[in-house]
Each structure stands twice: as structure tokens, then as C-alpha cells.
Design a protein around this motif. Sequence first.
Motif, mmCIF file in Angstrom:
data_model
loop_
_atom_site.group_PDB
_atom_site.id
_atom_site.type_symbol
_atom_site.label_atom_id
_atom_site.label_comp_id
_atom_site.label_asym_id
_atom_site.label_seq_id
_atom_site.Cartn_x
_atom_site.Cartn_y
_atom_site.Cartn_z
ATOM 1 N N LEU A 1 0.823 -1.207 0.000
ATOM 2 C CA LEU A 1 0.000 0.000 0.000
ATOM 3 C C LEU A 1 0.859 1.260 0.000
ATOM 4 N N TYR A 2 1.944 1.243 0.768
ATOM 5 C CA TYR A 2 2.844 2.402 0.747
ATOM 6 C C TYR A 2 3.433 2.589 -0.648
ATOM 7 N N CYS A 3 3.861 1.501 -1.260
ATOM 8 C CA CYS A 3 4.460 1.598 -2.594
ATOM 9 C C CYS A 3 3.458 2.120 -3.617
ATOM 10 N N ALA A 4 2.214 1.650 -3.528
ATOM 11 C CA ALA A 4 1.190 2.149 -4.452
ATOM 12 C C ALA A 4 0.951 3.634 -4.243
ATOM 13 N N SER A 5 0.983 4.074 -2.989
ATOM 14 C CA SER A 5 0.766 5.481 -2.683
ATOM 15 C C SER A 5 1.877 6.363 -3.224
ATOM 16 N N GLU A 6 3.127 5.842 -3.205
ATOM 17 C CA GLU A 6 4.289 6.645 -3.594
ATOM 18 C C GLU A 6 4.832 6.288 -4.970
ATOM 19 N N TYR A 7 4.050 5.544 -5.740
ATOM 20 C CA TYR A 7 4.423 5.172 -7.118
ATOM 21 C C TYR A 7 5.733 4.386 -7.171
ATOM 22 N N LEU A 8 5.920 3.521 -6.187
ATOM 23 C CA LEU A 8 7.061 2.616 -6.176
ATOM 24 C C LEU A 8 6.634 1.252 -6.691
ATOM 25 N N ALA A 9 7.597 0.448 -7.081
ATOM 26 C CA ALA A 9 7.346 -0.912 -7.550
ATOM 27 C C ALA A 9 7.715 -1.897 -6.455
ATOM 28 N N THR A 10 6.939 -2.966 -6.325
ATOM 29 C CA THR A 10 7.235 -3.978 -5.314
ATOM 30 C C THR A 10 6.657 -5.319 -5.705
ATOM 31 N N VAL A 11 7.226 -6.368 -5.166
ATOM 32 C CA VAL A 11 6.683 -7.721 -5.311
ATOM 33 C C VAL A 11 7.136 -8.538 -4.106
ATOM 34 N N VAL A 12 6.212 -9.285 -3.529
ATOM 35 C CA VAL A 12 6.554 -10.179 -2.426
ATOM 36 C C VAL A 12 6.879 -11.537 -3.017
ATOM 37 N N ARG A 13 7.869 -12.226 -2.431
ATOM 38 C CA ARG A 13 8.387 -13.446 -3.057
ATOM 39 C C ARG A 13 8.556 -14.569 -2.027
ATOM 40 N N GLY A 14 8.163 -15.758 -2.451
ATOM 41 C CA GLY A 14 8.357 -16.926 -1.621
ATOM 42 C C GLY A 14 9.482 -17.819 -2.104
ATOM 43 N N MET A 15 9.911 -17.599 -3.352
ATOM 44 C CA MET A 15 11.009 -18.407 -3.910
ATOM 45 C C MET A 15 12.336 -17.816 -3.451
ATOM 46 N N ILE A 16 12.879 -18.392 -2.391
ATOM 47 C CA ILE A 16 14.066 -17.862 -1.717
ATOM 48 C C ILE A 16 15.065 -18.989 -1.503
ATOM 49 N N LYS A 17 16.337 -18.671 -1.607
ATOM 50 C CA LYS A 17 17.393 -19.634 -1.285
ATOM 51 C C LYS A 17 17.548 -19.655 0.236
ATOM 52 N N ARG A 18 16.582 -20.283 0.925
ATOM 53 C CA ARG A 18 16.489 -20.142 2.375
ATOM 54 C C ARG A 18 17.720 -20.644 3.115
ATOM 55 N N LYS A 19 18.221 -21.799 2.728
ATOM 56 C CA LYS A 19 19.365 -22.359 3.449
ATOM 57 C C LYS A 19 20.592 -21.475 3.297
ATOM 58 N N ALA A 20 20.901 -21.079 2.065
ATOM 59 C CA ALA A 20 22.070 -20.237 1.820
ATOM 60 C C ALA A 20 21.893 -18.859 2.439
ATOM 61 N N LEU A 21 20.675 -18.322 2.334
ATOM 62 C CA LEU A 21 20.423 -16.995 2.872
ATOM 63 C C LEU A 21 20.483 -17.005 4.400
ATOM 64 N N GLN B 1 10.655 -9.359 0.004
ATOM 65 C CA GLN B 1 9.902 -8.394 -0.800
ATOM 66 C C GLN B 1 10.846 -7.369 -1.398
ATOM 67 N N SER B 2 10.825 -7.253 -2.700
ATOM 68 C CA SER B 2 11.682 -6.299 -3.409
ATOM 69 C C SER B 2 10.961 -4.963 -3.555
ATOM 70 N N VAL B 3 11.716 -3.872 -3.409
ATOM 71 C CA VAL B 3 11.150 -2.530 -3.508
ATOM 72 C C VAL B 3 12.099 -1.641 -4.293
ATOM 73 N N GLY B 4 11.546 -0.897 -5.235
ATOM 74 C CA GLY B 4 12.348 0.052 -6.002
ATOM 75 C C GLY B 4 11.434 0.928 -6.844
ATOM 76 N N TYR B 5 12.014 1.586 -7.804
ATOM 77 C CA TYR B 5 11.227 2.390 -8.751
ATOM 78 C C TYR B 5 10.939 1.557 -9.988
ATOM 79 N N PRO B 6 9.765 1.755 -10.586
ATOM 80 C CA PRO B 6 9.434 0.969 -11.791
ATOM 81 C C PRO B 6 10.279 1.374 -12.983
#
Length: 217
Positions: free
Chosen positions: A176-196, A212-217
Motif C-alpha cells: 500500500l505504501y508503494c502504491a501510494s508513492e508510485y514505487l514498484a514492489t513484489v513479495v516473493r516466496g522463492m528464496i534460497k532459504r538455506k544459503a540466505l 519483498q523487493s522494492v524500487g522504482y518501476p
Amino acid sequence: MTLRSLQTTCLATIILLIFPGLIFVQELKQIKLLEPQTDIGRPLMQVLKDRKSTRSFSSKELSMQTLSNLLWAAFGFREPPSDSRTAPSAMNQQEIDIYVSTAEGLYLYDAGKHALNQILAKDIRNLTGIQSFVGRVPVNLIYVADFSKMHYSGSDEKKIFTSAADTGFISQNVYLYCASEYLATVVRGMIKRKALSKAMQLRPDQKIILSQSVGYP
């Protein structure tokens, strides 16, 4: 190169020649975030309409003010020193920690002090997911459940379920914050959990839930 930096480089080289096994430990730092701007943003219904996932990001960095606002919106304290936060958690256990991965290193968000505590002084963004963009996007948020805080949740199965739900509340705040400020985001479940987990030096009772990645579109 200045004379002082040249002298420092020469001294470090001499020390390494004398003690080849010596490892220099880089000093970690704390970044005090700016006060969050709580009087900005677009109407909620408009933001809900515009909320979306985006997997294409520019290389433009987030400003420190934007990062401050983002983290406060995600899971900051609403009225310090009270324990009321911007997202709910089961039985108010507040078990989700937000780690911030950038090109400069890995940080842990301290909501109480509204600050970032550096955990690592190296770029581990590429470990936060399997998609190619995660290594280039300015900010990757990593949501980690601390089971040691979950005294009322029972079995590990219930802790996983509860912490996943609580992470959902936080990640939606970010959307919601990203939508308000015209930022790009995506939440992700595909993670290298063990290595990370290993790179982040997490304990066995700390579990990575989502990123969750956040940046400018």
C-alpha cells in the motif's frame, strides 16, 4: 589518493605481510532513520485500486526519507513509547523482524529506535531470491520470524502458520505504501532459504518467511 590514505594502505600491506593470516573486521554501523512522514500519501481507496506486483525495476536508489517511510509503514511503532505498531501480530508477540538487504550490506530494522543496525557489510541481494532482478533491485526486505518471541503460539507448526499470517499484514502495508508513492514492489516466496539463512547468520529458531523487493518501476 591522499597522503593519509596512502599511509593507511601501506600500513595495512605491511601488517598483512607480517601476519598473513590476519583478518580485518569491518566496523558495522547504525543508521538513524529520518522521522517518518505520516502526513503524506494518497486516499486509501485509490491506493487499493493501484496496488500490484511488479518484477521490473530501475536502478534508481531509494532516498533515506523514502526508506524511513517504507519501514515505518511496514511495521513501525505508531506512538512511541507504546507498543502499538502499524501491523497486527498474534497476541502482540511482534515476532517478525525486517532485514534490509542493499548494495551496501544487510541491516536489521530496529523499530523502537527507528534505525537500521548493520549486520553484514557485503551485498547479499542475490541470495534473497531466485529471480534475476533481486540482485539489482535497490532494496530487498527479508521477513524473519523469531520463534523465541512466540511464547503463546504452541507447536512449531502453529508458529509457522501464525508468523506467515503476520508477515502477510506487514507485506501488505509495504504494498500500500508503494502504491501510494508510485514505487514498484513484489513479495516473493522463492528464496534460497538455506544459503540466505547461513549468510544472515540466523539462529535455528529464526525462520525466513518471505522476501519483498522494492524500487522504482
